[in-house]
Design a protein around this motif. Structure first.
Motif, PDB file in Angstrom:
ATOM      1  N   ALA A  34    -146.259   0.488  79.862  1.00  0.00           N
ATOM      2  CA  ALA A  34    -146.992   0.159  78.639  1.00  0.00           C
ATOM      3  C   ALA A  34    -148.065   1.205  78.344  1.00  0.00           C
ATOM      4  O   ALA A  34    -148.328   1.524  77.177  1.00  0.00           O
ATOM      5  CB  ALA A  34    -147.613  -1.227  78.758  1.00  0.00           C
ATOM      6  N   GLN A  35    -148.681   1.754  79.381  1.00  0.00           N
ATOM      7  CA  GLN A  35    -149.692   2.798  79.180  1.00  0.00           C
ATOM      8  C   GLN A  35    -149.080   4.043  78.555  1.00  0.00           C
ATOM      9  O   GLN A  35    -149.701   4.692  77.714  1.00  0.00           O
ATOM     10  CB  GLN A  35    -150.359   3.157  80.504  1.00  0.00           C
ATOM     11  N   VAL A  36    -147.854   4.365  78.960  1.00  0.00           N
ATOM     12  CA  VAL A  36    -147.186   5.515  78.371  1.00  0.00           C
ATOM     13  C   VAL A  36    -147.021   5.294  76.872  1.00  0.00           C
ATOM     14  O   VAL A  36    -147.272   6.187  76.063  1.00  0.00           O
ATOM     15  CB  VAL A  36    -145.822   5.776  79.051  1.00  0.00           C
ATOM     16  N   TRP A  37    -146.624   4.070  76.492  1.00  0.00           N
ATOM     17  CA  TRP A  37    -146.473   3.752  75.069  1.00  0.00           C
ATOM     18  C   TRP A  37    -147.832   3.758  74.377  1.00  0.00           C
ATOM     19  O   TRP A  37    -147.979   4.322  73.291  1.00  0.00           O
ATOM     20  CB  TRP A  37    -145.832   2.374  74.883  1.00  0.00           C
ATOM     21  N   ALA A  38    -148.830   3.130  74.987  1.00  0.00           N
ATOM     22  CA  ALA A  38    -150.135   2.959  74.350  1.00  0.00           C
ATOM     23  C   ALA A  38    -150.833   4.276  74.073  1.00  0.00           C
ATOM     24  O   ALA A  38    -151.534   4.419  73.073  1.00  0.00           O
ATOM     25  CB  ALA A  38    -151.024   2.071  75.217  1.00  0.00           C
ATOM     26  N   PHE A  39    -150.656   5.237  74.952  1.00  0.00           N
ATOM     27  CA  PHE A  39    -151.345   6.503  74.781  1.00  0.00           C
ATOM     28  C   PHE A  39    -150.507   7.529  74.017  1.00  0.00           C
ATOM     29  O   PHE A  39    -150.848   8.700  73.976  1.00  0.00           O
ATOM     30  CB  PHE A  39    -151.789   7.061  76.135  1.00  0.00           C
ATOM     31  N   GLY A  40    -149.428   7.064  73.408  1.00  0.00           N
ATOM     32  CA  GLY A  40    -148.621   7.946  72.584  1.00  0.00           C
ATOM     33  C   GLY A  40    -147.888   9.023  73.363  1.00  0.00           C
ATOM     34  O   GLY A  40    -147.554  10.063  72.812  1.00  0.00           O
ATOM     35  N   LEU A  41    -147.680   8.773  74.632  1.00  0.00           N
ATOM     36  CA  LEU A  41    -147.032   9.772  75.468  1.00  0.00           C
ATOM     37  C   LEU A  41    -145.526   9.552  75.587  1.00  0.00           C
ATOM     38  O   LEU A  41    -144.848  10.254  76.319  1.00  0.00           O
ATOM     39  CB  LEU A  41    -147.653   9.758  76.873  1.00  0.00           C
ATOM     40  N   ALA A  42    -145.018   8.563  74.870  1.00  0.00           N
ATOM     41  CA  ALA A  42    -143.614   8.185  75.022  1.00  0.00           C
ATOM     42  C   ALA A  42    -142.702   9.044  74.159  1.00  0.00           C
ATOM     43  O   ALA A  42    -142.079   8.580  73.222  1.00  0.00           O
ATOM     44  CB  ALA A  42    -143.435   6.711  74.706  1.00  0.00           C
ATOM     45  N   GLU A  43    -142.640  10.305  74.501  1.00  0.00           N
ATOM     46  CA  GLU A  43    -141.733  11.230  73.824  1.00  0.00           C
ATOM     47  C   GLU A  43    -140.815  11.829  74.876  1.00  0.00           C
ATOM     48  O   GLU A  43    -141.218  12.058  76.008  1.00  0.00           O
ATOM     49  CB  GLU A  43    -142.521  12.341  73.126  1.00  0.00           C
ATOM     50  N   GLY A  44    -139.585  12.069  74.499  1.00  0.00           N
ATOM     51  CA  GLY A  44    -138.635  12.731  75.390  1.00  0.00           C
ATOM     52  C   GLY A  44    -138.458  11.990  76.702  1.00  0.00           C
ATOM     53  O   GLY A  44    -138.201  10.784  76.732  1.00  0.00           O
ATOM     54  N   ALA A  45    -138.622  12.735  77.788  1.00  0.00           N
ATOM     55  CA  ALA A  45    -138.400  12.177  79.122  1.00  0.00           C
ATOM     56  C   ALA A  45    -139.326  10.992  79.405  1.00  0.00           C
ATOM     57  O   ALA A  45    -138.913   9.996  80.009  1.00  0.00           O
ATOM     58  CB  ALA A  45    -138.596  13.254  80.182  1.00  0.00           C
ATOM     59  N   PRO A  99    -133.496  12.251  81.970  1.00  0.00           N
ATOM     60  CA  PRO A  99    -134.048  11.269  81.022  1.00  0.00           C
ATOM     61  C   PRO A  99    -133.627  11.529  79.571  1.00  0.00           C
ATOM     62  O   PRO A  99    -133.217  10.604  78.871  1.00  0.00           O
ATOM     63  CB  PRO A  99    -135.563  11.413  81.199  1.00  0.00           C
ATOM     64  N   GLU A 100    -133.710  12.765  79.154  1.00  0.00           N
ATOM     65  CA  GLU A 100    -133.329  13.067  77.774  1.00  0.00           C
ATOM     66  C   GLU A 100    -131.816  12.987  77.586  1.00  0.00           C
ATOM     67  O   GLU A 100    -131.352  12.591  76.511  1.00  0.00           O
ATOM     68  CB  GLU A 100    -133.892  14.418  77.347  1.00  0.00           C
ATOM     69  N   ASN A 101    -131.048  13.329  78.619  1.00  0.00           N
ATOM     70  CA  ASN A 101    -129.595  13.156  78.534  1.00  0.00           C
ATOM     71  C   ASN A 101    -129.262  11.686  78.302  1.00  0.00           C
ATOM     72  O   ASN A 101    -128.386  11.353  77.504  1.00  0.00           O
ATOM     73  CB  ASN A 101    -128.903  13.643  79.807  1.00  0.00           C
ATOM     74  N   SER A 107    -122.853   5.821  73.128  1.00  0.00           N
ATOM     75  CA  SER A 107    -122.427   4.673  73.927  1.00  0.00           C
ATOM     76  C   SER A 107    -121.326   5.069  74.907  1.00  0.00           C
ATOM     77  O   SER A 107    -121.368   4.708  76.084  1.00  0.00           O
ATOM     78  CB  SER A 107    -121.947   3.554  73.000  1.00  0.00           C
ATOM     79  N   GLY A 108    -120.347   5.815  74.433  1.00  0.00           N
ATOM     80  CA  GLY A 108    -119.253   6.254  75.300  1.00  0.00           C
ATOM     81  C   GLY A 108    -119.720   7.162  76.417  1.00  0.00           C
ATOM     82  O   GLY A 108    -119.288   7.020  77.568  1.00  0.00           O
ATOM     83  N   GLN A 109    -120.612   8.097  76.099  1.00  0.00           N
ATOM     84  CA  GLN A 109    -121.148   8.995  77.117  1.00  0.00           C
ATOM     85  C   GLN A 109    -121.951   8.208  78.158  1.00  0.00           C
ATOM     86  O   GLN A 109    -121.821   8.459  79.353  1.00  0.00           O
ATOM     87  CB  GLN A 109    -122.048  10.051  76.478  1.00  0.00           C
ATOM     88  N   ALA A 110    -122.762   7.273  77.679  1.00  0.00           N
ATOM     89  CA  ALA A 110    -123.579   6.479  78.609  1.00  0.00           C
ATOM     90  C   ALA A 110    -122.696   5.681  79.561  1.00  0.00           C
ATOM     91  O   ALA A 110    -122.980   5.610  80.765  1.00  0.00           O
ATOM     92  CB  ALA A 110    -124.512   5.549  77.842  1.00  0.00           C
ATOM     93  N   LYS A 111    -121.636   5.078  79.040  1.00  0.00           N
ATOM     94  CA  LYS A 111    -120.739   4.293  79.888  1.00  0.00           C
ATOM     95  C   LYS A 111    -120.066   5.156  80.939  1.00  0.00           C
ATOM     96  O   LYS A 111    -119.795   4.702  82.045  1.00  0.00           O
ATOM     97  CB  LYS A 111    -119.689   3.579  79.036  1.00  0.00           C
ATOM     98  N   ARG A 112    -119.799   6.403  80.594  1.00  0.00           N
ATOM     99  CA  ARG A 112    -119.125   7.297  81.533  1.00  0.00           C
ATOM    100  C   ARG A 112    -120.134   7.956  82.485  1.00  0.00           C
ATOM    101  O   ARG A 112    -120.012   7.855  83.696  1.00  0.00           O
ATOM    102  CB  ARG A 112    -118.346   8.355  80.761  1.00  0.00           C
ATOM    103  N   VAL A 113    -121.127   8.615  81.939  1.00  0.00           N
ATOM    104  CA  VAL A 113    -122.049   9.411  82.736  1.00  0.00           C
ATOM    105  C   VAL A 113    -123.022   8.555  83.539  1.00  0.00           C
ATOM    106  O   VAL A 113    -123.367   8.888  84.668  1.00  0.00           O
ATOM    107  CB  VAL A 113    -122.831  10.397  81.829  1.00  0.00           C
ATOM    108  N   PHE A 114    -123.445   7.438  82.959  1.00  0.00           N
ATOM    109  CA  PHE A 114    -124.445   6.606  83.624  1.00  0.00           C
ATOM    110  C   PHE A 114    -123.865   5.294  84.148  1.00  0.00           C
ATOM    111  O   PHE A 114    -124.595   4.333  84.365  1.00  0.00           O
ATOM    112  CB  PHE A 114    -125.635   6.368  82.687  1.00  0.00           C
TER     113      PHE A 114
END
Length: 141
Positions: A34-45, A99-101, A107-114
């Motif tokens: 939540a702190q990451v979101w609150a301080f506006g740091l929730a970009e990318g990774a 994280p960025e990947n 959806s298809g990539q996520a099901k396969r790669v992750f």
């Protein structure tokens, strides 16, 4: 695992203490995300880490509540999903591009790669298929 087996395992430990511990750890994880979101740091990774950390926190608290209510299968299903968030966070920690990947994956990539099996293989032996298989038998698939 039968219900009696789950009850026996819980009887061997202090379930009240276990729930307090799980809830506290999950609360800390959720608070950090939540702190990451609150301080506006929730970009990318950071955004990916915050999302997965919050998912993990909610799964842990949910599982604790379900076990307390003796909803064994549902609790086990959430624990299985919690393990999958552990796999994701591990990959995020060892490879800064993951994280960025994950965020950009279709959806298809996520099901396969992750997929859990793929993430276990990529963990170089840190996670055991047999352990995950047991969780699948107890709470899922």
């Amino acid at each position: 695992m039968q219900r009696a087996d789950a009850q026996r395992l819980l009887a061997e430990m202090n379930p009240v203490a276990a729930k307090v511990y799980v809830t506290e750890v999950a609360g800390e994880l959720d608070g950090l995300a939540a702190q990451v979101w609150a301080f506006g740091l929730a970009e990318g990774a950071r955004r990916a880490v915050a999302i997965v950390a919050q998912m993990g926190a909610e799964l842990a608290v949910g599982a604790a509540h379900l076990y307390e209510a003796e909803r064994w299968y549902a609790g086990a299903a959430l624990v299985r999903q919690l393990i999958e968030t552990e796999y994701l966070l591990f990959l995020f920690a060892v490879d800064p591009s993951e994280p960025e990947n994950w965020l950009r994956a279709t959806s298809g990539q996520a099901k396969r790669v992750f997929a859990p099996a793929n993430m276990r293989e990529r963990s170089s032996g840190r996670f055991r298929a047999q352990e995950y298989s047991i969780h699948c038998e107890i709470g899922g698939h």
